[in-house]
Design a protein around this motif. Sequence first.
Motif, PDB file in Angstrom:
ATOM      1  N   CYS A  88       0.824  -1.210   0.000  1.00  0.00           N
ATOM      2  CA  CYS A  88       0.000   0.000   0.000  1.00  0.00           C
ATOM      3  C   CYS A  88       0.857   1.257   0.000  1.00  0.00           C
ATOM      4  CB  CYS A  88      -0.929   0.008   1.203  1.00  0.00           C
ATOM      5  SG  CYS A  88      -2.248  -1.211   1.089  1.00  0.00           S
ATOM      6  N   LEU A  92       0.605   3.975  -2.851  1.00  0.00           N
ATOM      7  CA  LEU A  92       0.320   5.370  -2.511  1.00  0.00           C
ATOM      8  C   LEU A  92       1.358   6.297  -3.125  1.00  0.00           C
ATOM      9  CD1 LEU A  92      -1.418   7.361  -0.914  1.00  0.00           C
ATOM     10  CD2 LEU A  92       0.034   6.900   1.070  1.00  0.00           C
ATOM     11  N   THR A  95       0.750   6.575  -6.858  1.00  0.00           N
ATOM     12  CA  THR A  95      -0.427   7.410  -7.099  1.00  0.00           C
ATOM     13  C   THR A  95      -0.090   8.883  -6.895  1.00  0.00           C
ATOM     14  OG1 THR A  95      -1.816   5.598  -6.314  1.00  0.00           O
ATOM     15  CG2 THR A  95      -2.848   7.758  -6.473  1.00  0.00           C
ATOM     16  N   ALA A  96       0.680   9.180  -5.859  1.00  0.00           N
ATOM     17  CA  ALA A  96       1.065  10.567  -5.586  1.00  0.00           C
ATOM     18  C   ALA A  96       1.984  11.110  -6.673  1.00  0.00           C
ATOM     19  CB  ALA A  96       1.739  10.658  -4.220  1.00  0.00           C
ATOM     20  N   GLU A  99       0.303  12.096  -9.674  1.00  0.00           N
ATOM     21  CA  GLU A  99      -0.573  13.227  -9.366  1.00  0.00           C
ATOM     22  C   GLU A  99      -2.050  12.880  -9.510  1.00  0.00           C
ATOM     23  OE1 GLU A  99       0.808  16.675 -11.499  1.00  0.00           O
ATOM     24  OE2 GLU A  99       2.728  16.656 -10.438  1.00  0.00           O
ATOM     25  N   ARG A 100      -2.385  11.650  -9.152  1.00  0.00           N
ATOM     26  CA  ARG A 100      -3.789  11.240  -9.122  1.00  0.00           C
ATOM     27  C   ARG A 100      -4.449  11.650  -7.818  1.00  0.00           C
ATOM     28  NH1 ARG A 100      -3.153   5.147 -10.969  1.00  0.00           N
ATOM     29  NH2 ARG A 100      -1.659   5.547 -12.604  1.00  0.00           N
ATOM     30  N   ILE A 101      -3.619  11.902  -6.808  1.00  0.00           N
ATOM     31  CA  ILE A 101      -4.138  12.434  -5.550  1.00  0.00           C
ATOM     32  C   ILE A 101      -3.360  13.699  -5.225  1.00  0.00           C
ATOM     33  CG2 ILE A 101      -4.895  10.227  -4.584  1.00  0.00           C
ATOM     34  CD1 ILE A 101      -2.337  10.156  -2.927  1.00  0.00           C
ATOM     35  N   ASP A 102      -4.004  14.592  -4.500  1.00  0.00           N
ATOM     36  CA  ASP A 102      -3.376  15.845  -4.118  1.00  0.00           C
ATOM     37  C   ASP A 102      -2.567  15.615  -2.853  1.00  0.00           C
ATOM     38  OD1 ASP A 102      -2.730  18.533  -4.198  1.00  0.00           O
ATOM     39  OD2 ASP A 102      -4.456  19.098  -2.949  1.00  0.00           O
ATOM     40  N   MET A 103      -1.254  15.740  -2.964  1.00  0.00           N
ATOM     41  CA  MET A 103      -0.372  15.533  -1.816  1.00  0.00           C
ATOM     42  C   MET A 103       0.709  16.595  -1.856  1.00  0.00           C
ATOM     43  SD  MET A 103       1.916  12.195  -0.743  1.00  0.00           S
ATOM     44  CE  MET A 103       0.534  11.156  -0.308  1.00  0.00           C
ATOM     45  N   ARG A 108       5.032  14.057   0.017  1.00  0.00           N
ATOM     46  CA  ARG A 108       5.428  13.164  -1.079  1.00  0.00           C
ATOM     47  C   ARG A 108       6.902  12.777  -0.933  1.00  0.00           C
ATOM     48  NH1 ARG A 108       4.333  15.460  -6.801  1.00  0.00           N
ATOM     49  NH2 ARG A 108       2.300  15.633  -5.842  1.00  0.00           N
TER      50      ARG A 108
END
Length: 133
Positions: A88, A92, A95-96, A99-103, A108
């Motif tokens: 995971c 994660l 994904t970060a 840029e599929r999630i805002d982090m 990051r």
Amino acid sequence: MIPSQAFKSAASGKSKRPRPAPFSIRLNPDERAYLERRAGKRPLGTYIRSRLLDGQGAARKAVKSPPQDYAALARILGMMGKSEQVSCLFLLLATAEAERIDMPEKERAALHEACCHIQEMRAALISALGLKS
């Protein structure tokens, strides 16, 4: 010998065999690292003694470090491989980075560093077990 006399002689620190004073040498970190690489699994003092005396010194049993518990190391490596938490964490990070999630960049970077540490631990375990990745 009276017990108090035996105690006094033992406490005085006088031994039956006088030992020569030890010889010490100061090394800078680079010199020590070089010698440790050359010594391999042998204790550093044993390696230096053998080099100085051209192997003519008294043979001693060389023990560099305590024996490793290979079964425990293998269990830890197996737990890392099976852990959903590790998977995971890498998912994660991917994904970060996509840029599929805002982090925020700071989080990051911390996540990336954590993943790097996990990879280093895995590599160290593999090396300790004498395996190839």
